[in-house]
Design a protein around this motif. Structure first.
Motif, mmCIF file in Angstrom:
data_model
loop_
_atom_site.group_PDB
_atom_site.id
_atom_site.type_symbol
_atom_site.label_atom_id
_atom_site.label_comp_id
_atom_site.label_asym_id
_atom_site.label_seq_id
_atom_site.Cartn_x
_atom_site.Cartn_y
_atom_site.Cartn_z
ATOM 1 N N ALA A 119 29.166 26.666 38.568
ATOM 2 C CA ALA A 119 29.915 25.529 39.094
ATOM 3 C C ALA A 119 30.806 25.923 40.258
ATOM 4 C CB ALA A 119 30.765 24.904 37.983
ATOM 5 N N ARG A 120 31.118 27.215 40.376
ATOM 6 C CA ARG A 120 32.056 27.676 41.390
ATOM 7 C C ARG A 120 31.387 28.380 42.560
ATOM 8 N NH1 ARG A 120 35.038 27.665 36.619
ATOM 9 N NH2 ARG A 120 37.177 26.934 36.908
ATOM 10 N N GLU A 121 30.169 28.825 42.405
ATOM 11 C CA GLU A 121 29.501 29.587 43.456
ATOM 12 C C GLU A 121 28.166 28.939 43.798
ATOM 13 O OE1 GLU A 121 29.228 33.646 42.278
ATOM 14 O OE2 GLU A 121 31.377 33.836 41.886
ATOM 15 N N GLY A 122 28.168 28.184 44.883
ATOM 16 C CA GLY A 122 26.943 27.521 45.309
ATOM 17 C C GLY A 122 25.850 28.493 45.690
ATOM 18 N N GLU A 123 26.234 29.708 46.095
ATOM 19 C CA GLU A 123 25.238 30.711 46.483
ATOM 20 C C GLU A 123 24.334 31.102 45.323
ATOM 21 O OE1 GLU A 123 27.264 33.754 49.360
ATOM 22 O OE2 GLU A 123 28.795 32.882 48.051
ATOM 23 N N ALA A 124 24.790 30.918 44.080
ATOM 24 C CA ALA A 124 23.987 31.293 42.915
ATOM 25 C C ALA A 124 22.758 30.418 42.757
ATOM 26 C CB ALA A 124 24.845 31.224 41.648
ATOM 27 N N GLY A 606 41.619 18.765 48.795
ATOM 28 C CA GLY A 606 42.026 18.760 47.394
ATOM 29 C C GLY A 606 40.862 19.153 46.518
ATOM 30 N N PRO A 607 41.116 19.821 45.371
ATOM 31 C CA PRO A 607 40.015 20.315 44.521
ATOM 32 C C PRO A 607 39.515 19.263 43.535
ATOM 33 C CG PRO A 607 42.105 21.091 43.672
ATOM 34 C CD PRO A 607 42.431 20.286 44.899
ATOM 35 N N LEU A 608 38.256 19.418 43.153
ATOM 36 C CA LEU A 608 37.662 18.585 42.115
ATOM 37 C C LEU A 608 37.850 19.227 40.745
ATOM 38 C CD1 LEU A 608 35.741 16.223 41.206
ATOM 39 C CD2 LEU A 608 33.849 17.833 41.565
ATOM 40 N N MET A 609 37.824 20.570 40.694
ATOM 41 C CA MET A 609 37.863 21.292 39.424
ATOM 42 C C MET A 609 39.141 22.113 39.296
ATOM 43 S SD MET A 609 33.982 22.803 39.182
ATOM 44 C CE MET A 609 34.374 24.044 40.408
ATOM 45 N N ILE A 610 39.426 22.459 38.043
ATOM 46 C CA ILE A 610 40.545 23.335 37.746
ATOM 47 C C ILE A 610 40.184 24.107 36.479
ATOM 48 C CG2 ILE A 610 41.772 21.633 36.328
ATOM 49 C CD1 ILE A 610 44.385 22.677 37.533
ATOM 50 N N SER A 611 40.667 25.330 36.368
ATOM 51 C CA SER A 611 40.383 26.115 35.168
ATOM 52 C C SER A 611 41.230 25.617 34.003
ATOM 53 C CB SER A 611 40.659 27.595 35.430
ATOM 54 O OG SER A 611 42.028 27.801 35.744
ATOM 55 N N GLU A 613 43.260 27.184 31.921
ATOM 56 C CA GLU A 613 44.648 27.641 31.849
ATOM 57 C C GLU A 613 45.529 26.948 32.885
ATOM 58 O OE1 GLU A 613 42.106 30.888 33.778
ATOM 59 O OE2 GLU A 613 42.007 29.487 32.111
ATOM 60 N N ASN A 614 44.974 26.712 34.088
ATOM 61 C CA ASN A 614 45.744 26.010 35.114
ATOM 62 C C ASN A 614 45.913 24.535 34.768
ATOM 63 O OD1 ASN A 614 46.007 28.346 36.610
ATOM 64 N ND2 ASN A 614 44.189 27.937 37.854
ATOM 65 N N ALA A 615 44.923 23.967 34.088
ATOM 66 C CA ALA A 615 45.031 22.564 33.680
ATOM 67 C C ALA A 615 46.171 22.378 32.700
ATOM 68 C CB ALA A 615 43.721 22.103 33.056
ATOM 69 N N ARG A 616 46.393 23.359 31.838
ATOM 70 C CA ARG A 616 47.486 23.254 30.863
ATOM 71 C C ARG A 616 48.836 23.289 31.558
ATOM 72 N NH1 ARG A 616 47.994 24.139 25.370
ATOM 73 N NH2 ARG A 616 50.058 24.788 24.681
ATOM 74 N N SER A 617 48.972 24.167 32.547
ATOM 75 C CA SER A 617 50.255 24.276 33.232
ATOM 76 C C SER A 617 50.549 23.065 34.097
ATOM 77 C CB SER A 617 50.273 25.545 34.099
ATOM 78 O OG SER A 617 49.274 25.473 35.105
ATOM 79 N N GLY A 618 49.502 22.369 34.573
ATOM 80 C CA GLY A 618 49.717 21.203 35.433
ATOM 81 C C GLY A 618 49.352 19.902 34.765
ATOM 82 N N PHE A 627 38.267 17.421 36.736
ATOM 83 C CA PHE A 627 37.285 18.244 36.044
ATOM 84 C C PHE A 627 37.931 19.554 35.593
ATOM 85 C CE2 PHE A 627 32.911 16.639 37.644
ATOM 86 C CZ PHE A 627 33.313 15.328 37.397
ATOM 87 N N VAL A 628 37.832 19.849 34.313
ATOM 88 C CA VAL A 628 38.331 21.105 33.764
ATOM 89 C C VAL A 628 37.118 21.976 33.414
ATOM 90 C CG1 VAL A 628 39.674 22.211 31.939
ATOM 91 C CG2 VAL A 628 40.385 19.978 32.846
ATOM 92 N N VAL A 629 36.956 23.086 34.136
ATOM 93 C CA VAL A 629 35.800 23.965 33.964
ATOM 94 C C VAL A 629 36.315 25.372 33.679
ATOM 95 C CG1 VAL A 629 33.700 24.890 35.003
ATOM 96 C CG2 VAL A 629 34.430 22.561 35.537
ATOM 97 N N ALA A 630 35.901 25.944 32.561
ATOM 98 C CA ALA A 630 36.350 27.280 32.178
ATOM 99 C C ALA A 630 35.751 28.331 33.111
ATOM 100 C CB ALA A 630 35.961 27.575 30.735
ATOM 101 N N ASN A 631 36.434 29.461 33.214
ATOM 102 C CA ASN A 631 35.938 30.578 34.017
ATOM 103 C C ASN A 631 34.925 31.425 33.255
ATOM 104 O OD1 ASN A 631 37.333 30.525 36.629
ATOM 105 N ND2 ASN A 631 39.187 30.708 35.407
ATOM 106 N N SER A 632 34.853 31.242 31.948
ATOM 107 C CA SER A 632 33.969 32.053 31.129
ATOM 108 C C SER A 632 33.481 31.220 29.960
ATOM 109 C CB SER A 632 34.692 33.308 30.627
ATOM 110 O OG SER A 632 33.949 33.948 29.615
ATOM 111 N N MET A 633 32.328 31.607 29.409
ATOM 112 C CA MET A 633 31.797 30.929 28.229
ATOM 113 C C MET A 633 32.726 31.093 27.025
ATOM 114 S SD MET A 633 28.769 29.521 28.876
ATOM 115 C CE MET A 633 29.607 28.924 30.324
ATOM 116 N N ARG A 634 33.589 32.090 27.064
ATOM 117 C CA ARG A 634 34.446 32.380 25.919
ATOM 118 C C ARG A 634 35.791 31.660 25.995
ATOM 119 N NH1 ARG A 634 31.739 36.746 23.627
ATOM 120 N NH2 ARG A 634 30.270 37.679 25.077
#
Length: 671
Positions: A119-124, A606-611, A613-618, A627-634
């Motif tokens: 979701a974060r790297e279009g090159e993939a 302006g961004p569409l997504m946020i991680s 942990e950042n979503a909690r702080s804001g 959109f809240v998208v995690a940085n990892s499957m875990r």
């Protein structure tokens, strides 16, 4: 078989390998100027072709082509992969994410954690064959690839011995034909649920149609330690039926590539020994049992020579890092002292260790850097030599030293002990290991089988597993009381696995990333599509594409679940698509453009997504990304930072929003 060379890529977490060329070049510069620097770009310790050792000097970063070349360490260039050898680019290995995206290797080793990066790297998108441009110097480039800058005539000038190169259009490449999922039994619980949801997007992205219009999907092969509930697990993860390969046909103990052999002198197998020290502290028992096992191995080496090598390295397995840390301290203190001094009444010999008279130990845990783990795994294969490690061998070395004669040396000393946690379950295949101490019964049977099978992997090196139970834990005691029956039937006791990727909570937390990942990958064939970072605002123009994508995702969900789950997914996806458009409209009113996440210019984008942990702080911000998208499957739960102060006067407390006011209770007077 063509002009494109076969390559292998390592697509894993940032802590294991670098993401960009600049990171790799910086690592190499520091590694060449500072000994012992962690070099994650180098994942191979020895040349796979000739066995020569490889270090930082054999890794070259070429800025003009943004390539990291790994050469064989053969100084005479006798190996074809050495610098100056027949293969100009060296070993065909890629460990930098950027290179993997540009050069699309034929074989990719990846972890499921990287799915979140789609979701974060279009090159993939190139990993699934979705490309639009090919550069003669850099490979397949994405609109986000800022490094591929051309001159006014649309070409790269000749530079650093490289010829001039230009861009040309490129059609879609063939997507992955074969997906191998190793250790399927680990894809369960919260991790399996998140992975199963992202597999919806992976399946859609990897599919294609042949010349006759027939749908083609990659072949999926999975290996697992348990077949219980495997059909339901595979259906939830991959939306497919299960075929066990190879079939067992006439005899349950025989397959195409293996057969069950009765235990005999020629096939000794692996022996399990259970110990329960009722009334004795577990730490005391750990010290004593480890001491006896290591001293007993020394006795075998003195009497039998090289045949004792499998038992000279003690592998300690622990269910928790806290317990392992305690054992590491005992290894360097109590156990080492007891082995060196030897019990006065014991008939076992002294053992001085291989690290300059001390025990040479290492860890395989998450608190050890990945580069150090690679070195540890390589060194674990070093065998013990009676000429250096037996009592008679040390006596002869001492005599040579006293006589002033030249003494033999060895490059690397073997390990006396390896302490490991669950990391030992996968990827450790050191055939010389034969002795393991399991402290505490592991939480499930699959983990126990996987961990204990790391020893005794060779037919001529039988394994010995000593399980030291904690008598204060009822579960450990129950296993000890049924020790023989449990081990005779533990393959039938493997727990069934469970994944619920299409539950309401899973869809709420993970479907944002699935939608964005699929959109960025599938629309990467057009430079003006949704794939580039700054094209997130084109969602209104690409509404028809997004609607068709939702239909494809929902159809995949229905194959893996039922109509109710598919309808929940459809409603959620349509809601997220509307939120995407609303976000674009909201920013347009502020004269801002919409990007996916990278907002280096906050005044204009302006961004569409946020991680998470950042979503909690804001959470209280009205203009927070939808959109809240995690940085990892875990990262199924947002992380929090906990500050613990040992000083009463410096205690810090911050009230959460909306909480009732309260004060610390007054201190009680001393009685």
């Amino acid at each position: 078989m063509g002009e494109e060379p076969f390559r292998i890529g390592l697509w894993v977490g940032t802590d294991v390998s670098p993401k960009r060329f600049e990171e790799a070049a910086t690592q190499l510069e520091k590694a060449n100027n500072r000994s012992g620097y962690r070099l994650t770009v180098l994942q191979i310790q020895r040349c796979p072709w000739c066995g020569s050792k490889i270090d930082a000097r054999e890794v070259k970063a070429v800025k003009a082509s943004r390539r990291v070349h790994v050469y064989c360490g053969d100084e005479l260039a006798g190996c074809p992969f050495a610098e100056g050898g027949e293969v100009t680019e060296g070993l065909p290995v890629l460990t930098v994410d950027e290179e993997i995206y540009r050069l699309t290797p034929a074989f990719v080793i990846a972890t499921v954690d990287k799915f979140a990066r789609l979701a974060r790297e279009g090159e993939a998108a190139s990993l699934f064959g979705y490309v639009s441009r090919f550069c003669g110097r850099h490979g397949y480039v994405h609109p986000d690839s800022r490094y591929c800058e051309l001159t006014d005539n649309g070409r790269h000038p000749a530079k650093d011995g490289l010829p001039a190169a230009g861009l040309r259009p490129a059609g879609r490449l063939r997507p992955p034909d074969l997906i191998i999922q190793d250790e399927l039994h680990l894809i369960t619980g919260a991790l399996g649920t998140t992975v199963g949801l992202f597999e919806v997007a992976i399946d859609v992205m990897a599919g294609w149609r042949d010349a006759q219009g027939r749908a083609v999907r990659p072949l999926l092969v999975a290996s697992t330690a348990t077949a219980r509930n495997a059909a339901d697990q595979v259906r939830a993860l991959y939306g497919r039926d299960v075929t066990i390969f190879p079939p067992q046909v006439l005899d349950a103990g025989k397959t195409f590539f293996s057969k069950e052999e009765p235990v005999s002198e020629h096939f000794p197998g692996r022996r399990y020994v259970g110990i329960s020290t009722t009334g004795v502290r577990l730490t005391t028992a750990e010290i004593r049992v480890a001491e006896v096992l290591m001293a007993g191995a020394q006795l075998l080496l003195d009497r039998s020579g090289p045949a004792a090598d499998p038992y000279m390295t003690l592998v300690g397995y622990f269910s928790a890092t806290r317990e392992l840390a305690g054992m590491a301290r005992y290894m360097g203190d109590d156990i080492q002292t007891a082995l060196f001094k030897r019990r006065p009444w014991s008939k076992l010999p002294r053992r001085t260790g291989t690290a300059y008279g001390t025990l040479n130990t290492a860890e395989l845990t998450s608190r050890v850097a990945s580069a150090d783990i690679t070195t540890t795994l390589d060194q674990m294969a070093v065998p013990f030599d009676p000429a250096f490690d037996s009592v008679s061998g040390k006596r002869e070395l001492r005599a040579l030293r006293e006589a002033g004669k030249p003494m033999p040396t060895r490059e690397v000393s073997p390990y006396d002990a390896i302490l490991a946690t669950s990391m030992l379950q996968v990827g450790v295949d050191v055939t010389r290991l034969g002795l393991m101490l399991v402290v505490g019964q592991p939480k499930n049977t699959a983990e126990y089988i996987q961990a204990s099978s790391r020893v005794g992997r060779s037919g001529d090196k039988p394994g010995l597993v000593v399980t030291l139970g904690n008598w204060a834990r009822p579960r450990d005691l129950a296993h000890f009381e049924q020790f023989r029956h449990y081990h005779e039937t533990f393959y039938a006791r493997v727990e069934a696995l469970s994944v619920t990727p299409f539950s309401v909570t899973s869809l709420e937390r993970g479907l944002d990333g699935v939608l964005v990942s699929a959109a960025r990958v599938l629309d990467a064939v057009r430079p003006d599509g949704l794939s580039p970072e700054q094209h997130a605002g084109r969602i209104a123009a690409e509404r028809d594409f997004a609607e068709a994508l939702i239909d494809a995702l929902v159809a995949r969900v229905q194959r893996a679940s039922d109509e109710n789950a598919a309808e929940r997914a459809r409603q959620r996806l349509r809601n997220r698509l509307d939120q995407w458009e609303n976000r674009r409209t909201q920013l347009a009113r502020l004269r801002k453009g919409l990007v996916y996440e990278r907002t280096s210019d906050e005044a204009h984008f302006g961004p569409l997504m946020i991680s998470a942990e950042n979503a909690r702080s804001g959470a209280d911000k009205k203009d927070a990304p939808p959109f809240v998208v995690a940085n990892s499957m875990r990262e199924v739960q947002p992380e929090i930072n906990l500050l613990v102060s040992p000083i009463k006067e410096n205690l810090i407390f911050v009230e959460p929003p909306g909480s009732p006011s309260w004060n610390f209770a007054p201190p009680k007077e001393d009685s």
